[in-house]
Design a protein around this motif. Structure first.
Motif, short mmCIF file in Angstrom:
data_model
loop_
_atom_site.label_atom_id
_atom_site.label_comp_id
_atom_site.label_asym_id
_atom_site.label_seq_id
_atom_site.Cartn_x
_atom_site.Cartn_y
_atom_site.Cartn_z
N PRO A 118 0.80 -1.23 0.00
CA PRO A 118 0.00 0.00 0.00
C PRO A 118 0.83 1.28 0.00
CG PRO A 118 -0.04 -1.06 2.16
CD PRO A 118 0.62 -2.02 1.23
N THR A 119 2.08 1.19 0.38
CA THR A 119 2.92 2.38 0.41
C THR A 119 3.69 2.57 -0.89
OG1 THR A 119 3.20 2.15 2.79
CG2 THR A 119 4.77 3.58 1.64
N THR A 120 4.37 1.51 -1.34
CA THR A 120 5.20 1.62 -2.54
C THR A 120 4.44 1.28 -3.81
OG1 THR A 120 5.93 -0.69 -2.45
CG2 THR A 120 7.18 0.93 -1.16
N LEU A 121 3.28 0.61 -3.67
CA LEU A 121 2.48 0.12 -4.80
C LEU A 121 3.20 -0.96 -5.60
CD1 LEU A 121 0.83 3.42 -6.16
CD2 LEU A 121 0.04 1.90 -4.36
N GLU A 122 4.31 -1.47 -5.07
CA GLU A 122 5.06 -2.52 -5.74
C GLU A 122 4.45 -3.89 -5.41
OE1 GLU A 122 7.62 -2.31 -7.91
OE2 GLU A 122 7.31 -0.13 -7.87
N PRO A 123 4.50 -4.85 -6.37
CA PRO A 123 3.92 -6.18 -6.13
C PRO A 123 4.82 -7.06 -5.28
CG PRO A 123 4.88 -6.08 -8.32
CD PRO A 123 5.01 -4.69 -7.75
N ILE A 124 4.20 -7.85 -4.41
CA ILE A 124 4.92 -8.82 -3.59
C ILE A 124 4.28 -10.19 -3.83
CG2 ILE A 124 5.49 -9.52 -1.23
CD1 ILE A 124 5.32 -6.56 -0.46
N GLU A 125 5.10 -11.17 -4.23
CA GLU A 125 4.58 -12.51 -4.55
C GLU A 125 4.44 -13.35 -3.28
OE1 GLU A 125 6.25 -16.56 -6.56
OE2 GLU A 125 6.74 -14.68 -7.59
N TYR A 126 3.31 -14.08 -3.19
CA TYR A 126 3.13 -15.01 -2.08
C TYR A 126 2.76 -16.41 -2.53
CZ TYR A 126 -1.89 -14.09 -2.76
OH TYR A 126 -3.15 -13.96 -3.30
N TYR A 127 2.50 -16.60 -3.85
CA TYR A 127 2.12 -17.92 -4.32
C TYR A 127 2.33 -18.00 -5.83
CZ TYR A 127 -0.75 -22.09 -5.25
OH TYR A 127 -1.19 -23.32 -5.64
N MET A 128 2.77 -19.18 -6.33
CA MET A 128 2.82 -19.43 -7.77
C MET A 128 2.75 -20.93 -8.03
SD MET A 128 5.39 -18.07 -10.79
CE MET A 128 6.77 -19.19 -10.48
N LYS A 129 1.85 -21.32 -8.90
CA LYS A 129 1.72 -22.72 -9.31
C LYS A 129 1.35 -22.73 -10.79
CE LYS A 129 1.46 -27.19 -8.35
NZ LYS A 129 2.62 -27.97 -7.86
N LEU A 130 2.21 -23.35 -11.62
CA LEU A 130 2.02 -23.35 -13.06
C LEU A 130 2.17 -24.77 -13.61
CD1 LEU A 130 4.37 -20.33 -13.89
CD2 LEU A 130 1.87 -20.25 -13.69
N PRO A 131 1.57 -25.07 -14.76
CA PRO A 131 1.78 -26.38 -15.39
C PRO A 131 3.24 -26.55 -15.79
CG PRO A 131 -0.13 -25.26 -16.33
CD PRO A 131 0.58 -24.26 -15.49
N ASP A 202 -4.12 9.17 -6.63
CA ASP A 202 -2.96 9.11 -5.74
C ASP A 202 -2.82 7.78 -5.01
OD1 ASP A 202 -2.32 11.66 -6.48
OD2 ASP A 202 -3.28 12.61 -4.74
N HIS A 203 -3.90 6.99 -4.97
CA HIS A 203 -3.87 5.69 -4.29
C HIS A 203 -3.69 4.53 -5.28
CE1 HIS A 203 -5.07 7.65 -0.56
NE2 HIS A 203 -6.04 8.25 -1.23
N GLY A 204 -3.47 4.86 -6.55
CA GLY A 204 -3.27 3.83 -7.55
C GLY A 204 -4.54 3.21 -8.08
N TYR A 205 -5.68 3.86 -7.88
CA TYR A 205 -6.95 3.37 -8.41
C TYR A 205 -7.23 4.00 -9.77
CZ TYR A 205 -8.34 1.05 -4.08
OH TYR A 205 -8.41 0.21 -3.00
#
Length: 221
Positions: A118-131, A202-205
């Motif tokens: 919410p502060t940097t608006l940068e993505p943080i990964e917590y899960y990934m599952k791919l074929p 300003d909130h990235g919306y």
């Protein structure tokens, strides 16, 4: 369905496709309305996902096959090779995923979990599952909103690291900033969307937008 690129100059790219079909625009307008219920939002998202899937799968390869109709032998066309992998960016991407699976039920499915700081608006990964065979499939990445573009770019980074070579990104709405960021980070990825809105706040919306797609899909706000 007709489609065209009408991104603003700052976000213009030959790989951006904005769907201008009357049904798409009608359903998108209903989706935007604050009075649309959670059930209505889910239904409209599912319906729009079918229409977006039509464009996203336009370039799938075909092979010629011999078949027998009730009257005679003839030739037809079937999808060639390993076909598709639908990749949902959690959690809101699942609202589009469900509708696309109605159209292509044999597609493989992957999930990438990202949340936006919410502060940097940068993505943080917590899960990934791919074929395992993702490199042999066309990957359609789905997320309702392309806002800053950071989450989409991060998800596609991870897909390419896993071996994906053909990727299409599909969203309900995009902001010019998000389109520009994703096009710069991954110019080989086609973007399919129903509209490119005015700007980010300003909130990235996205403005005018439709609010938080995940909250509206799942009734969490």
């Amino acid at each position: 369905m007709t489609a065209h690129s009408n991104a603003p100059p700052s976000a213009a790219a030959p790989s951006v496709v904005v769907l201008d079909h009357p049904l798409v625009q009608h359903k998108l307008t209903r989706l935007r309305q604050a009075t649309t219920s959670t059930a209505g939002f889910r239904r409209l998202t599912r319906e729009l996902s079918l229409l977006m899937a039509y464009e996203a799968t336009r370039d799938l390869p075909l092979e010629t096959v011999d078949i027998d109709t009730p009257l005679e032998r003839t030739q037809g066309h079937l999808l060639s090779g390993k076909k598709l992998c639908l990749v949902s960016i959690l959690r809101a991407g699942n609202g589009i995923l469900d509708g696309m699976l109605d159209l292509v039920p044999a597609a493989r499915v992957g999930h990438i979990g990202l949340f936006r700081d919410p502060t940097t608006l940068e993505p943080i990964e917590y899960y990934m599952k791919l074929p395992d065979d993702i490199g042999e499939r066309v990957c359609i990445v789905v997320d309702p909103m392309l806002a800053t573009g950071h989450s989409a770019a991060a998800a596609i980074d991870r897909l390419k690291t896993a071996g994906a070579r053909q990727i299409v990104f599909v969203c309900l709405l995009a902001a010019p900033e998000g389109v520009a960021h994703l096009a710069a980070a991954h110019p080989d990825v086609k973007i399919v969307t129903c509209a490119i809105d005015r700007e980010l706040d300003d909130h990235g919306y996205i403005r005018p937008g439709l609010g938080d797609a995940g909250d509206r899909l799942f009734g969490t706000k």
